[in-house]
Design a protein around this motif. Sequence first.
Motif, PDB file in Angstrom:
ATOM      1  N   ASN A 107      -0.849  -4.389  -3.315  1.00 56.46           N
ATOM      2  CA  ASN A 107      -2.265  -4.723  -3.372  1.00 56.46           C
ATOM      3  C   ASN A 107      -3.050  -3.425  -3.518  1.00 56.46           C
ATOM      4  N   ILE A 108      -4.138  -3.474  -4.272  1.00 55.94           N
ATOM      5  CA  ILE A 108      -4.978  -2.303  -4.481  1.00 55.94           C
ATOM      6  C   ILE A 108      -6.422  -2.687  -4.166  1.00 55.94           C
ATOM      7  N   GLY A 109      -7.102  -1.836  -3.430  1.00 53.93           N
ATOM      8  CA  GLY A 109      -8.520  -2.026  -3.146  1.00 53.93           C
ATOM      9  C   GLY A 109      -9.277  -0.762  -3.497  1.00 53.93           C
ATOM     10  N   THR A 110     -10.582  -0.864  -3.554  1.00 54.28           N
ATOM     11  CA  THR A 110     -11.394   0.301  -3.890  1.00 54.28           C
ATOM     12  C   THR A 110     -12.104   0.822  -2.654  1.00 54.28           C
ATOM     13  N   GLU A 111     -12.327   2.117  -2.637  1.00 56.08           N
ATOM     14  CA  GLU A 111     -13.153   2.763  -1.621  1.00 56.08           C
ATOM     15  C   GLU A 111     -14.530   2.898  -2.257  1.00 56.08           C
ATOM     16  N   GLU A 124     -27.080   4.670  -0.688  1.00 59.44           N
ATOM     17  CA  GLU A 124     -27.216   5.178  -2.052  1.00 59.44           C
ATOM     18  C   GLU A 124     -28.576   4.845  -2.657  1.00 59.44           C
ATOM     19  N   TYR A 125     -28.947   5.606  -3.643  1.00 52.82           N
ATOM     20  CA  TYR A 125     -30.218   5.438  -4.337  1.00 52.82           C
ATOM     21  C   TYR A 125     -30.290   4.076  -5.027  1.00 52.82           C
ATOM     22  N   LYS A 126     -31.354   3.355  -4.797  1.00 55.11           N
ATOM     23  CA  LYS A 126     -31.607   2.032  -5.374  1.00 55.11           C
ATOM     24  C   LYS A 126     -30.526   1.012  -5.029  1.00 55.11           C
ATOM     25  N   GLY A 127     -29.825   1.218  -3.928  1.00 55.26           N
ATOM     26  CA  GLY A 127     -28.853   0.228  -3.466  1.00 55.26           C
ATOM     27  C   GLY A 127     -27.604   0.093  -4.317  1.00 55.26           C
ATOM     28  N   LYS A 128     -27.329   1.069  -5.151  1.00 55.75           N
ATOM     29  CA  LYS A 128     -26.122   1.014  -5.990  1.00 55.75           C
ATOM     30  C   LYS A 128     -24.900   1.401  -5.168  1.00 55.75           C
ATOM     31  N   MET A 129     -23.760   0.861  -5.558  1.00 57.87           N
ATOM     32  CA  MET A 129     -22.497   1.215  -4.913  1.00 57.87           C
ATOM     33  C   MET A 129     -21.653   1.986  -5.915  1.00 57.87           C
ATOM     34  N   TRP A 130     -20.926   2.975  -5.420  1.00 54.29           N
ATOM     35  CA  TRP A 130     -20.083   3.804  -6.269  1.00 54.29           C
ATOM     36  C   TRP A 130     -18.650   3.767  -5.748  1.00 54.29           C
ATOM     37  N   VAL A 131     -17.711   3.669  -6.659  1.00 53.74           N
ATOM     38  CA  VAL A 131     -16.294   3.728  -6.303  1.00 53.74           C
ATOM     39  C   VAL A 131     -15.893   5.199  -6.261  1.00 53.74           C
ATOM     40  N   TYR A 132     -15.300   5.626  -5.151  1.00 54.92           N
ATOM     41  CA  TYR A 132     -14.880   7.021  -5.031  1.00 54.92           C
ATOM     42  C   TYR A 132     -13.411   7.161  -4.649  1.00 54.92           C
ATOM     43  N   GLY A 133     -12.689   6.055  -4.569  1.00 55.01           N
ATOM     44  CA  GLY A 133     -11.276   6.156  -4.225  1.00 55.01           C
ATOM     45  C   GLY A 133     -10.568   4.821  -4.286  1.00 55.01           C
ATOM     46  N   LEU A 134      -9.284   4.851  -3.970  1.00 51.25           N
ATOM     47  CA  LEU A 134      -8.436   3.659  -3.978  1.00 51.25           C
ATOM     48  C   LEU A 134      -7.705   3.535  -2.654  1.00 51.25           C
ATOM     49  N   SER A 135      -7.402   2.310  -2.298  1.00 47.85           N
ATOM     50  CA  SER A 135      -6.531   2.033  -1.156  1.00 47.85           C
ATOM     51  C   SER A 135      -5.335   1.255  -1.677  1.00 47.85           C
ATOM     52  N   LEU A 136      -4.152   1.758  -1.411  1.00 47.18           N
ATOM     53  CA  LEU A 136      -2.916   1.101  -1.832  1.00 47.18           C
ATOM     54  C   LEU A 136      -2.262   0.484  -0.610  1.00 47.18           C
ATOM     55  N   TYR A 137      -1.912  -0.785  -0.710  1.00 48.82           N
ATOM     56  CA  TYR A 137      -1.323  -1.524   0.408  1.00 48.82           C
ATOM     57  C   TYR A 137       0.115  -1.914   0.069  1.00 48.82           C
ATOM     58  N   ASN A 138       0.981  -1.918   1.070  1.00 43.40           N
ATOM     59  CA  ASN A 138       2.378  -2.286   0.816  1.00 43.40           C
ATOM     60  C   ASN A 138       2.622  -3.788   0.925  1.00 43.40           C
ATOM     61  N   LYS A 139       1.586  -4.570   1.256  1.00 43.37           N
ATOM     62  CA  LYS A 139       1.731  -6.024   1.360  1.00 43.37           C
ATOM     63  C   LYS A 139       0.537  -6.691   0.697  1.00 43.37           C
ATOM     64  N   PRO A 140       0.740  -7.886   0.154  1.00 45.45           N
ATOM     65  CA  PRO A 140      -0.418  -8.645  -0.337  1.00 45.45           C
ATOM     66  C   PRO A 140      -1.336  -8.988   0.838  1.00 45.45           C
ATOM     67  N   ALA A 141      -2.599  -9.246   0.544  1.00 42.58           N
ATOM     68  CA  ALA A 141      -3.593  -9.476   1.600  1.00 42.58           C
ATOM     69  C   ALA A 141      -3.215 -10.644   2.504  1.00 42.58           C
ATOM     70  N   GLN A 142      -2.736 -11.737   1.933  1.00 44.13           N
ATOM     71  CA  GLN A 142      -2.388 -12.916   2.733  1.00 44.13           C
ATOM     72  C   GLN A 142      -1.278 -12.587   3.739  1.00 44.13           C
TER      73      GLN A 142
END
Length: 117
Positions: free
Chosen positions: A70-74, A81-99
């Motif tokens: 599973n992969i998620g974003t940081e 942030e300015y004007k409420g925008k979100m920025w991706v600055y990294g990744l999270s790698l998981y060894n199991k699916p979320a469920q």
Amino acid sequence: MKKLFILIFTLCFGLTMHAQNTQTDAERERENKMLEAFLPTLDARRSEFVGQPAKKLFDVIRGSAFKIRNIGTEETSPWAEYKGKMWVYGLSLYNKPAQQAMKDKEVYIIRIILDVR
């Protein structure tokens, strides 16, 4: 008779496939020990990957006991942030699916902080 034979064959085949995909406690424990040995060494080698292409890090992870399931974003917070925008600055790698991670209540995570927005 032919239908009965097909039914029994299908049932046996299904049980065999399910048994191959089910991890025993011993296998799970062995995998956890390999991950617990790999993750500190990966953290110690962190400086090797700074400024290098991400492929170098992913090749090391791919050759290890850590299987990316599973992969998620940081992301930044929209409130900071300015004007409420979100920025991706990294990744999270998981060894199991979320469920499965929610059910097992244990998961190993590799967080990768990228120097981009």
